[in-house]
Every structure is written in structure tokens, then in C-alpha cells.
Enzyme design. Sequence first.
Site, short mmCIF file in Angstrom:
data_model
loop_
_atom_site.label_atom_id
_atom_site.label_comp_id
_atom_site.label_asym_id
_atom_site.label_seq_id
_atom_site.Cartn_x
_atom_site.Cartn_y
_atom_site.Cartn_z
N HIS A 261 4.56 -98.30 54.74
CA HIS A 261 5.18 -99.47 54.13
C HIS A 261 4.36 -99.92 52.93
CE1 HIS A 261 6.93 -103.49 53.72
NE2 HIS A 261 7.96 -102.98 54.35
N GLU A 319 12.03 -99.42 60.68
CA GLU A 319 13.16 -98.51 60.80
C GLU A 319 13.11 -97.64 62.05
OE1 GLU A 319 15.23 -99.57 59.06
OE2 GLU A 319 15.19 -99.07 56.94
#
Length: 382
Positions: A261, A319
Site C-alpha cells: 500500500h 483487498e
Amino acid sequence: MSQHVEVNAGLEGIVAAKTRLSMVDGQQGRLVIAGYPLENIAPHASFEELVYLLWRGVLPTSAQLTEFAAAMGAQRAISKTTIDVLREAAAKKLHAMDALRMGASTLSLYNPCDDAGGNPPVDALSAVARFPTIVAAYYRLCKGQEPVAPRSDLGHTANYLYMIFGTEPRPEQVRACETYLNTVSDHGLNASTFTCRVITSTRSDVISAVVGAIGALKGPLHGGAPGPALDMVFEIGTLENAEPWLRKKLSADERLMGFGHRVYKVRDPRADVLSAAAAKLFEGGDENGLYKLALGVEQVCLRLLEEYKPGRKLQTNVEYYTALVLHGLGMPTDLFTPTFAVGRVAGWTAHYFEQLKESKIIRPQSIFDGPQDKTWVPAESR
Ligand code: ACO
């Protein structure tokens, strides 16, 4: 003349807006939504409450919530024109996010306004209320089924699941889905929200801003990751196969979807909230084995990412667990990214209202590094 200016690739580290909507602390792994730590609000609030909170800055009283939920519920139906567009998209087997983008564009027909800025409160309510109807209708059309009309006696999330599957969902399914939608409702200046704010800064309208945001969310480096993340777990199949399978991918310099991320350098706090929701959903069910396999695969991924990409601090992102929660709800992977949009449209519209208060257009600079001294030659002489 050479310019000695650094390019911030990906705008990394650049602060481009102030927001009261969400605080993303990438070092501590904290996410605060409109004042509430994520884990404190996402598993409890209804989606209608979250939208109200993001738009108005406070949670509604019961009377305000009843009124707001009714106003949102009254906007759910989509017109024949929208359904015709979706039908055409289904005939051409378009990606579900392309269908959502096209369906969302037709929302300009619902509350026509000749002002370039549209009618923000009306358009925002229309977008948040109708995204689920568009997504569910497209899903059914792709399966050769007719869309299911929305029901005004169900809450926003229950109605979404009802329109997808055609049967009333169980309360624990509604809770898991609602926790998911709340969890992804807003997240700082992510790529789609930034897109939305850039469009808003030109004084364009809500529908244009959310349609642009859908385009940004579609990409596999943003909202398109959960489908491939689940496919990875399915392909791996058994825990023994995880290490050789993952080594092969990492040796080929492929990315593992659901990891890494830009902001979080520790575990994404949304992964924890969603892993708790997934645990409840899978408990004792037929697919508990898949859930356990995913947990095992996650550990192998983290270990190997540290080995192949030392120091990059690649952790599990939202996710990975999105894939598990949505799969646990019975959704096929095609519905994962559009369902992300059903949640994130709450944040996009809230950012629209926030950005509208800013007077300056968002307009960064570029450094020109192309040739400058070419001479025009007519086509027949080239
Ligand atoms: N698997 C393997 N390697 C990775 C991964 C990954 N998932 N993510 C980053 N890396 C590596 C890169 O190859 C790069 O290696 P290098 O230094 O040897 O070149 C290094 O880590 C840094 O990668 P960047 O792309 O510079 O990191 P950035 O912060 O720009 O990217 C992103 C963040 C796009 C999320 C990235 O981690 C990624 O591609 N992850 C996989 C896709 C994914 O899960 N997306 C969903 C994100 S959450 C969301 O949008 C809702």
C-alpha cells in the site's frame, strides 16, 4: 535550458488537500472515519448512517436517520434508459466497471440541470442510492436474468443483496456486507477520490466527478485487486502448494494482489475489520476450509514478500479480505470492484462537497523533457 526540479513520481508524499472525512495513519495502521476509529464504527453503523456522517459531519438522531434513509430509499429505481444501456453492455460482455460507468452517466438524465455544476445534493443522493441498482441489474442481465426492482421496505444494504440474488438476505449477511461498505466508504486521497476532487475543482457536477472516479477505481492497482487476490488463493489450492506457487510469481517479479500500500507500511486496519467480518461469515459453513487456507496463504505471502522485497514493508491490504467477505456473501469476482464503488461513492460524494468549498482548481505542473527545435514538414515530404 535544463530545469532542476524533482518529479514526485505518483505524487508520493505530496499533500494536496485538507479533509475532515478520514485520517489514514500509515505508520500506526489507523483509519479514522469522520472522527470515529474504523473498528468502532464500521461493524455497527448502517450504510445510511455512514453516508449521513460523511456528508454532514455528525451521526443522525433516530428521527433524522429515518428521514434520510427514506429519502435515499426513494431514489433507488433506475429508468428503462439505464437498463437498456446495461442490456447493451451485457450483450457485449463488458467489464462490470465499464457498465457501472456507463450506467452512472445516465444519472444525468434523472435530475436534468443546465448548470455546469448540476444540483449537488440531489445528484449525490441519486448516485449513492442508484449505484447498487445499476450494479445488481448488470449482474443479472449478464446471467440472462431480468433485473430485480428495488424494495423500499429494505435498508440500503439488504436491498442491494436482494437485488443481486433475488432473495431476502439473512441478517448476518447484511451485517457483513454493511461492515464491508462502511469499511471502504472513504480513505484519504486515494486515486479515485483524488480523481473526483480534480473534477470537482473545475466546478463540474457530481455525476461527472463520480463517473471519473469509477474509471480510476477500475484499475488493478486500485480497486481491481480483490478478484485476482481470490483467484490466487483458489489457484494455490492447498497450503503445501503456497510456497512454490508464490516463489514462482515473485521470482518472475509479479505482484501479489492484496499486498502492499502506498500509505500503510504496517497491516491495513481495514484488513482486521474485514477479517473479523469474514470469520463470522465463514464460521461453521461449507467454505470454512477456504477461509483457513486464505489465512495460511497470507502468512506465506508476508514471509516471502519480506524475503524478495526486503525493507519495502509490504503488508496485507484491504483487498485480500474484501475478496473473502464478498465471496462469503456468494458474490462472483465480477461483482467485487463494483461493490467497492457502491461503498466508496459515499466518500466520493462527501469529497465533492468538501472540495466545492475550495476556490482553487487542482492543477499541478509538469517538467517538459521533449524536443523543442523541430521544423514543420508537410505530410507529402515526410
Ligand atoms: N507484490 C510484490 N511486490 C510488490 C507489491 C506486491 N503486491 N507491491 C509493491 N511491490 C514492490 C514493487 O515491485 C517495488 O519493488 P522494487 O522496489 O524492487 O521496484 C516496491 O515494492 C515498491 O512498489 P511501488 O509500486 O513503488 O509502491 P507503491 O506504494 O507505489 O504501490 C500499490 C502501492 C500500487 C498498492 C502496490 O503495493 C501494488 O501494486 N499492490 C498490489 C495491488 C493491490 O493489492 N492493490 C490494492 C491496493 S489497496 C486499494 O487501492 C484499495
